[in-house]
Design an enzyme around this catalytic site. Structure first.
Site, short mmCIF file in Angstrom:
data_model
loop_
_atom_site.label_atom_id
_atom_site.label_comp_id
_atom_site.label_asym_id
_atom_site.label_seq_id
_atom_site.Cartn_x
_atom_site.Cartn_y
_atom_site.Cartn_z
N GLU A 9 0.72 -1.23 -0.11
CA GLU A 9 -0.01 -0.10 0.02
C GLU A 9 0.85 1.18 0.06
OE1 GLU A 9 -3.75 1.95 0.44
OE2 GLU A 9 -3.47 -0.02 0.33
N PHE A 58 0.35 -13.63 -0.33
CA PHE A 58 1.86 -14.04 0.46
C PHE A 58 2.23 -15.38 -0.32
CE2 PHE A 58 -1.50 -12.48 3.35
CZ PHE A 58 -0.96 -11.24 3.40
N ARG A 86 5.61 -16.62 -0.02
CA ARG A 86 6.99 -17.43 0.51
C ARG A 86 7.03 -16.69 1.73
NH1 ARG A 86 10.76 -20.12 -1.82
NH2 ARG A 86 10.05 -19.55 -3.77
#
Length: 144
Positions: free
Chosen positions: A62, A88, A90
């Site tokens: 963001e 997400f 890793r």
């Protein structure tokens, strides 16, 4: 905010008041076409199971998209995020992570930015898209 081409250290100092400072985000490249930053993964950023909290990725994504979109929109007004979709990919426990924001679409009323996060081995750790609204009439912000 300092404009495109500003010294990254100057921009980092300006933007890292509060939350950015807590993450340790350091801007390394700033232009209306690309923003890059990095940060060190520390235990202060962990969730209870000892890996970096996914919310850090959301916040970094963001932040970079907002800075990039603001640089592009310039003195025409402000931009505000209206959607953040972060994947997400890793888990991370340590090291330095690198984020890069690039435009997907920059229009009259909205912008869409892609942000990728990689580790020191250049492996993709997370990716996100942020849609931002261009606000020309800034006095209307926060007034219902």
């Amino acid at each position: 905010m300092p404009g495109a081409g500003a010294d990254p250290a100057e921009v980092t100092a300006f933007l890292n008041r509060g939350f950015g400072e807590a993450i340790g985000l350091e801007y390394t490249e700033l232009s209306a076409d690309r923003v890059r930053a990095q940060w060190k993964v520390t235990p202060a950023l962990y969730q209870p199971w000892g890996i970096m909290h996914g919310g850090v990725h959301c916040a970094v994504i963001e932040s970079l998209a907002s800075v990039a979109a603001s640089l592009w929109f310039g003195d025409r007004g402000h931009v505000v995020g209206v959607n953040n979709n972060t994947d997400f990919l890793r888990a991370t426990r340590d090291g330095v992570l690198f984020a890069e924001a690039t435009p997907v679409h920059r229009g009259r009323t909205q912008q869409l930015w892609l942000v990728t996060v990689t580790d020191e081995q250049d492996k993709l750790v997370a990716r996100g898209q942020v849609r931002l609204q261009n606000i020309a009439e800034t006095s209307a912000l926060g007034n219902g």
